[in-house]
Scaffold this motif. Structure first.
Motif, PDB file in Angstrom:
ATOM      1  N   SER A  98      37.444 -17.289 -40.081  1.00  0.00           N
ATOM      2  CA  SER A  98      38.891 -17.111 -39.979  1.00  0.00           C
ATOM      3  C   SER A  98      39.390 -15.845 -40.665  1.00  0.00           C
ATOM      4  CB  SER A  98      39.613 -18.319 -40.591  1.00  0.00           C
ATOM      5  OG  SER A  98      39.381 -18.377 -41.994  1.00  0.00           O
ATOM      6  N   LEU A  99      38.520 -15.127 -41.380  1.00  0.00           N
ATOM      7  CA  LEU A  99      38.957 -13.923 -42.083  1.00  0.00           C
ATOM      8  C   LEU A  99      39.313 -12.837 -41.074  1.00  0.00           C
ATOM      9  CD1 LEU A  99      36.350 -13.843 -44.983  1.00  0.00           C
ATOM     10  CD2 LEU A  99      38.678 -14.757 -45.003  1.00  0.00           C
ATOM     11  N   GLN A 100      40.475 -12.245 -41.242  1.00  0.00           N
ATOM     12  CA  GLN A 100      41.017 -11.315 -40.257  1.00  0.00           C
ATOM     13  C   GLN A 100      40.649  -9.874 -40.595  1.00  0.00           C
ATOM     14  OE1 GLN A 100      42.728 -12.347 -37.368  1.00  0.00           O
ATOM     15  NE2 GLN A 100      41.853 -14.267 -38.098  1.00  0.00           N
ATOM     16  N   ASP A 101      39.482  -9.454 -40.131  1.00  0.00           N
ATOM     17  CA  ASP A 101      39.097  -8.048 -40.177  1.00  0.00           C
ATOM     18  C   ASP A 101      38.090  -7.813 -39.063  1.00  0.00           C
ATOM     19  OD1 ASP A 101      36.695  -9.096 -41.152  1.00  0.00           O
ATOM     20  OD2 ASP A 101      37.034  -8.426 -43.210  1.00  0.00           O
ATOM     21  N   ASN A 102      37.353  -6.720 -39.112  1.00  0.00           N
ATOM     22  CA  ASN A 102      36.466  -6.351 -37.998  1.00  0.00           C
ATOM     23  C   ASN A 102      34.993  -6.590 -38.289  1.00  0.00           C
ATOM     24  OD1 ASN A 102      38.546  -5.374 -36.228  1.00  0.00           O
ATOM     25  ND2 ASN A 102      38.740  -3.589 -37.577  1.00  0.00           N
ATOM     26  N   PHE A 103      34.702  -7.473 -39.249  1.00  0.00           N
ATOM     27  CA  PHE A 103      33.297  -7.716 -39.569  1.00  0.00           C
ATOM     28  C   PHE A 103      32.525  -8.273 -38.375  1.00  0.00           C
ATOM     29  CE2 PHE A 103      29.826 -10.492 -40.889  1.00  0.00           C
ATOM     30  CZ  PHE A 103      29.036  -9.583 -41.576  1.00  0.00           C
ATOM     31  N   ARG A 104      33.140  -9.173 -37.627  1.00  0.00           N
ATOM     32  CA  ARG A 104      32.427  -9.768 -36.497  1.00  0.00           C
ATOM     33  C   ARG A 104      31.990  -8.693 -35.498  1.00  0.00           C
ATOM     34  NH1 ARG A 104      31.839 -12.164 -31.672  1.00  0.00           N
ATOM     35  NH2 ARG A 104      31.148 -14.355 -31.655  1.00  0.00           N
ATOM     36  N   SER A 105      32.864  -7.738 -35.237  1.00  0.00           N
ATOM     37  CA  SER A 105      32.522  -6.642 -34.337  1.00  0.00           C
ATOM     38  C   SER A 105      31.364  -5.820 -34.898  1.00  0.00           C
ATOM     39  CB  SER A 105      33.741  -5.746 -34.119  1.00  0.00           C
ATOM     40  OG  SER A 105      33.399  -4.580 -33.407  1.00  0.00           O
ATOM     41  N   LEU A 106      31.408  -5.549 -36.193  1.00  0.00           N
ATOM     42  CA  LEU A 106      30.322  -4.802 -36.820  1.00  0.00           C
ATOM     43  C   LEU A 106      28.994  -5.531 -36.663  1.00  0.00           C
ATOM     44  CD1 LEU A 106      29.283  -2.508 -38.674  1.00  0.00           C
ATOM     45  CD2 LEU A 106      29.976  -3.915 -40.631  1.00  0.00           C
ATOM     46  N   LEU A 107      29.013  -6.831 -36.884  1.00  0.00           N
ATOM     47  CA  LEU A 107      27.781  -7.617 -36.816  1.00  0.00           C
ATOM     48  C   LEU A 107      27.246  -7.704 -35.391  1.00  0.00           C
ATOM     49  CD1 LEU A 107      25.813  -9.489 -38.457  1.00  0.00           C
ATOM     50  CD2 LEU A 107      27.243 -11.393 -37.657  1.00  0.00           C
ATOM     51  N   PHE A 108      28.103  -8.098 -34.457  1.00  0.00           N
ATOM     52  CA  PHE A 108      27.633  -8.390 -33.098  1.00  0.00           C
ATOM     53  C   PHE A 108      27.506  -7.145 -32.219  1.00  0.00           C
ATOM     54  CE2 PHE A 108      28.792 -12.621 -34.443  1.00  0.00           C
ATOM     55  CZ  PHE A 108      27.872 -13.430 -33.795  1.00  0.00           C
ATOM     56  N   ASP A 109      28.343  -6.164 -32.439  1.00  0.00           N
ATOM     57  CA  ASP A 109      28.319  -4.982 -31.578  1.00  0.00           C
ATOM     58  C   ASP A 109      27.386  -3.895 -32.090  1.00  0.00           C
ATOM     59  OD1 ASP A 109      30.232  -6.267 -30.067  1.00  0.00           O
ATOM     60  OD2 ASP A 109      31.916  -5.160 -30.938  1.00  0.00           O
ATOM     61  N   HIS A 110      27.076  -3.910 -33.382  1.00  0.00           N
ATOM     62  CA  HIS A 110      26.300  -2.819 -33.953  1.00  0.00           C
ATOM     63  C   HIS A 110      25.049  -3.287 -34.703  1.00  0.00           C
ATOM     64  CE1 HIS A 110      29.382   0.115 -32.933  1.00  0.00           C
ATOM     65  NE2 HIS A 110      30.286  -0.739 -33.390  1.00  0.00           N
ATOM     66  N   PHE A 111      25.207  -4.213 -35.636  1.00  0.00           N
ATOM     67  CA  PHE A 111      24.070  -4.592 -36.473  1.00  0.00           C
ATOM     68  C   PHE A 111      23.000  -5.366 -35.708  1.00  0.00           C
ATOM     69  CE2 PHE A 111      21.890  -7.527 -39.375  1.00  0.00           C
ATOM     70  CZ  PHE A 111      21.313  -6.610 -40.246  1.00  0.00           C
ATOM     71  N   LEU A 112      23.390  -6.418 -35.035  1.00  0.00           N
ATOM     72  CA  LEU A 112      22.391  -7.239 -34.347  1.00  0.00           C
ATOM     73  C   LEU A 112      21.662  -6.485 -33.231  1.00  0.00           C
ATOM     74  CD1 LEU A 112      24.149 -10.734 -34.199  1.00  0.00           C
ATOM     75  CD2 LEU A 112      22.410  -9.919 -35.816  1.00  0.00           C
ATOM     76  N   PRO A 113      22.314  -5.619 -32.454  1.00  0.00           N
ATOM     77  CA  PRO A 113      21.581  -4.889 -31.418  1.00  0.00           C
ATOM     78  C   PRO A 113      20.668  -3.788 -31.955  1.00  0.00           C
ATOM     79  CG  PRO A 113      23.913  -5.058 -30.863  1.00  0.00           C
ATOM     80  CD  PRO A 113      23.775  -5.445 -32.300  1.00  0.00           C
ATOM     81  N   ALA A 114      20.827  -3.385 -33.211  1.00  0.00           N
ATOM     82  CA  ALA A 114      20.058  -2.261 -33.745  1.00  0.00           C
ATOM     83  C   ALA A 114      18.593  -2.634 -33.960  1.00  0.00           C
ATOM     84  CB  ALA A 114      20.672  -1.785 -35.058  1.00  0.00           C
ATOM     85  N   ASP A 115      17.724  -1.658 -33.723  1.00  0.00           N
ATOM     86  CA  ASP A 115      16.296  -1.840 -34.015  1.00  0.00           C
ATOM     87  C   ASP A 115      15.993  -1.568 -35.480  1.00  0.00           C
ATOM     88  OD1 ASP A 115      15.409  -2.266 -31.199  1.00  0.00           O
ATOM     89  OD2 ASP A 115      16.143  -0.217 -30.960  1.00  0.00           O
ATOM     90  N   GLY A 116      16.826  -0.752 -36.107  1.00  0.00           N
ATOM     91  CA  GLY A 116      16.647  -0.431 -37.509  1.00  0.00           C
ATOM     92  C   GLY A 116      17.987  -0.122 -38.151  1.00  0.00           C
ATOM     93  N   VAL A 117      18.053  -0.300 -39.468  1.00  0.00           N
ATOM     94  CA  VAL A 117      19.296  -0.074 -40.199  1.00  0.00           C
ATOM     95  C   VAL A 117      18.982   0.675 -41.493  1.00  0.00           C
ATOM     96  CG1 VAL A 117      21.314  -1.137 -41.281  1.00  0.00           C
ATOM     97  CG2 VAL A 117      20.262  -2.220 -39.277  1.00  0.00           C
TER      98      VAL A 117
END
Length: 216
Positions: free
Chosen positions: A68-87
């Motif tokens: 329920s926290l209102q920021d863009n963390f979900r987008s960061l996680l699902f659109d960028h972090f999870l699809p990445a091969d490396g971080v």
């Protein structure tokens, strides 16, 4: 690139809000090296996505299971972090730990891989197996200044069954001063990006079958 000629995806996360700071300068060097090697590199600033710390999921989780926290963390996680091969995590050293933004990134992930999240098992599966790197910027130059952060990221990497492939440390106080560090951390950061997906990684166990030499 992999065997199908698809560029491998490297995500570079900067834990400092300073766009011209030392962490950002090192992160840009990682990106330059990765792109030179043909990788698809994305550099993001955590403060563009995170405005809240981890809450009490048992109380604040929505009825549909989403955070329920209102920021863009979900987008960061699902659109960028999870699809990445490396971080590659880039952080200044604050009180011998990572920046609050960087720590919050790790903490907030719990909202999505916990069993109480409906797709938690899928998130965990997509977290697994990534190559992880760490870049640190500090005012102090003594070798142990970043050991606490290195240990934390190393254990995080082991937890997600990934490969912790490298650390670069640079020193500087004023913004961009890391360029003058005689240890040449910008050169090392570029090398980290360039060889990120090919760098040799070994982490032995007692039962590991291994050769009698490291290099061919």
């Amino acid at each position: 690139m992999d065997e199908h000629n698809t560029p491998q995806r490297l995500l570079i996360l900067v834990g400092s809000p300073r766009r011209d700071g030392n962490s950002a300068t090192l992160g840009e060097a990682v990106r330059a090296g990765a792109e030179a090697a043909g990788s698809e590199a994305t550099l993001l600033y955590l403060d563009d996505y995170l405005q809240h710390f981890l809450g009490d999921c048992r109380r604040c989780r929505r009825e549909d299971g989403e955070c329920s926290l209102q920021d863009n963390f979900r987008s960061l996680l699902f659109d960028h972090f999870l699809p990445a091969d490396g971080v590659v995590f880039c952080s200044p050293v604050y009180w011998y730990g990572p920046s609050a933004q960087m720590k919050a990134f790790f903490d907030r992930g719990f909202c999505y891989y916990a069993a109480s999240y409906p797709q938690g098992a899928s998130v965990l599966a997509r977290m697994a197996g990534k190559r992880i790197g760490l870049v640190l910027a500090s005012e102090e130059t003594y070798p142990g200044v970043g050991l606490g952060i290195i240990h934390q990221v190393q254990e995080y990497t082991r937890y997600i069954e990934g490969a912790f492939v490298g650390v670069v440390q640079g020193a500087g106080n004023r913004r961009g001063e890391v360029r003058h560090d005689p240890r040449q951390p910008l050169v090392e950061a570029r090398k980290l990006g360039e060889h990120f997906f090919t760098r040799h990684y070994s982490d032995y166990r007692l039962a590991t079958v291994r050769k009698t030499q490291v290099w061919n």
